[in-house]
Write a protein that holds these residues in place. Structure first.
Motif, short mmCIF file in Angstrom:
data_model
loop_
_atom_site.label_atom_id
_atom_site.label_comp_id
_atom_site.label_asym_id
_atom_site.label_seq_id
_atom_site.Cartn_x
_atom_site.Cartn_y
_atom_site.Cartn_z
N HIS A 6 29.23 39.02 29.60
CA HIS A 6 29.87 39.40 30.86
C HIS A 6 28.87 39.50 32.00
N GLU A 7 29.38 39.66 33.20
CA GLU A 7 28.56 39.96 34.37
C GLU A 7 29.19 41.13 35.13
N GLY A 8 29.31 42.26 34.44
CA GLY A 8 29.83 43.47 35.08
C GLY A 8 31.32 43.37 35.35
N ILE A 9 31.67 43.19 36.63
CA ILE A 9 33.07 43.05 37.01
C ILE A 9 33.43 41.59 37.28
N ASP A 10 32.45 40.70 37.15
CA ASP A 10 32.69 39.29 37.47
C ASP A 10 33.03 38.48 36.22
N ASN A 11 33.33 37.20 36.44
CA ASN A 11 33.85 36.28 35.43
C ASN A 11 35.28 36.69 35.08
N HIS A 12 35.97 35.85 34.30
CA HIS A 12 37.40 36.13 34.08
C HIS A 12 37.94 35.50 32.82
N PHE A 13 38.79 36.25 32.15
CA PHE A 13 39.56 35.79 30.99
C PHE A 13 41.03 35.89 31.35
N THR A 14 41.81 34.87 31.03
CA THR A 14 43.25 34.92 31.29
C THR A 14 44.02 34.45 30.07
N LEU A 15 45.28 34.87 30.01
CA LEU A 15 46.15 34.51 28.90
C LEU A 15 47.57 34.34 29.43
N LEU B 184 45.74 38.90 33.80
CA LEU B 184 44.42 38.88 34.42
C LEU B 184 44.00 40.31 34.71
N ALA B 185 42.76 40.65 34.41
CA ALA B 185 42.27 41.99 34.71
C ALA B 185 42.15 42.17 36.22
N PRO B 186 42.55 43.32 36.76
CA PRO B 186 42.37 43.56 38.19
C PRO B 186 40.89 43.60 38.53
N PHE B 187 40.51 42.99 39.63
CA PHE B 187 39.10 42.93 40.01
C PHE B 187 38.59 44.32 40.37
N ARG C 256 41.47 48.15 29.55
CA ARG C 256 42.41 48.53 28.50
C ARG C 256 43.64 47.61 28.55
N ALA C 257 44.40 47.63 27.47
CA ALA C 257 45.59 46.78 27.39
C ALA C 257 46.55 47.02 28.55
N ARG C 258 46.68 48.26 28.98
CA ARG C 258 47.64 48.60 30.03
C ARG C 258 47.23 48.10 31.42
N ASP C 259 45.95 47.72 31.59
CA ASP C 259 45.42 47.46 32.92
C ASP C 259 45.77 46.10 33.49
N PHE C 260 46.16 45.14 32.66
CA PHE C 260 46.26 43.76 33.14
C PHE C 260 47.39 43.56 34.14
N LEU C 261 47.08 42.72 35.12
CA LEU C 261 48.08 42.24 36.06
C LEU C 261 48.83 41.07 35.42
N GLU D 99 41.17 38.57 42.15
CA GLU D 99 39.97 37.94 42.71
C GLU D 99 40.22 36.46 42.95
N ASP D 100 39.76 35.96 44.11
CA ASP D 100 40.09 34.59 44.53
C ASP D 100 39.68 33.54 43.50
N THR D 101 38.43 33.57 43.06
CA THR D 101 37.97 32.50 42.18
C THR D 101 38.68 32.55 40.83
N ALA D 102 39.04 33.74 40.38
CA ALA D 102 39.78 33.86 39.12
C ALA D 102 41.10 33.10 39.22
#
Length: 252
Positions: free
Chosen positions: A31-40, A51-54, A62-67, A83-86
């Motif tokens: 990872h890079e802290g709050i950067d980079n992204h995983f989506t499903l 997508l995790a909120p930036f 956590r599981a509950r956090d995803f947008l 996040e734009d690039t995500a």
């Protein structure tokens, strides 16, 4: 707030798995802290994704956090910024490859080091590397992905392959599930690591010759299960058990 009581069992499991992948990325240094992204892709859908909120550190996701975000950029559920690039990378990739339900983009160290080489080729010199024979695409660097044209360019470069090595940037991997995508991420980084370490000696690398190379590629397919159990699912289940012992709040 999304909870097991407010969504389907399939969506909750998807959220738990995606949260686990973020925590595991921290554990392995992907990872890079709050950067980079995983989506499903959201279970039952092909036009919206989790997508995790930036702004969340990957160690606290956590599981509950995803947008839930659709391909037009609308936020359908959850709170926090997209996040734009995500969005501009992942929406076009999911749209072009609906079979790639999970997309993981990172700047993990050895894969990124490989991407910096003039010829960033994963050489068929290790058993792990052979598992990616014919599955890696290359994409030239063009700056930040601040519009969806960049994501569409990446999708075109990826084609039907599994791994997109982004020159001067990092890597994006795809999978039919979180387990498959994370397995690919893990073993690609391992293959890149041993290659970079071997190249750092300054000595020539010995590639695996034919017909051993083709034979090993075939073996990857024929040995995908152990007593009827999928290796990839077993790997991810073991990793989640590790998280269950160390940081079980990922599944909340």
């Amino acid at each position: 707030m999304t909870t097991p009581q407010t969504c389907s069992a399939a969506e909750w499991q998807a959220r738990v798995d995606l949260a686990a992948a973020h925590r595991l990325a921290v554990h392995y240094g992907y990872h890079e802290g709050i950067d980079n992204h995983f989506t499903l892709l959201l279970p039952g859908h092909t036009d919206r994704f989790l997508l995790a909120p930036f702004g969340l550190h990957w160690s606290e996701i956590r599981a509950r956090d995803f947008l839930v975000v659709d391909f037009a950029g609308a936020k359908l559920a959850g709170e926090g910024p997209v996040e734009d690039t995500a969005f501009h990378i992942h929406a076009p990739l999911h749209a072009a490859r609906p079979d790639a339900r999970c997309v993981m983009h990172t700047h993990m160290p050895y894969a990124t080091a490989l991407s910096l080489l003039e010829e960033p080729e994963l050489l068929m010199a290790s058993q792990n590397a052979i598992g990616f024979a014919g599955l890696v695409a290359l994409c030239d660097y063009a700056g930040f992905a601040l519009d969806s044209n960049e994501g569409r360019r990446m999708a075109a470069a990826l084609g039907e392959k599994t791994v997109l090595l982004l020159r001067n940037h990092g890597v994006a991997v795809t999978g039919k599930s979180v387990a498959e995508a994370f397995n690919t991420l893990y073993f690609f980084e391992r293959a890149a690591m041993v290659q970079i370490l071997a190249q750092s000696t300054g000595y020539p690398l010995r590639s695996v010759p034919e017909p051993v190379l083709s034979h090993t590629v075939e073996q990857y397919t024929t040995s995908a299960e152990v007593e009827g159990l999928d290796r990839i699912e077993l790997h991810f289940a073991a990793l989640k058990r590790m998280l269950d012992r160390r940081e079980p709040d990922y599944a909340e």
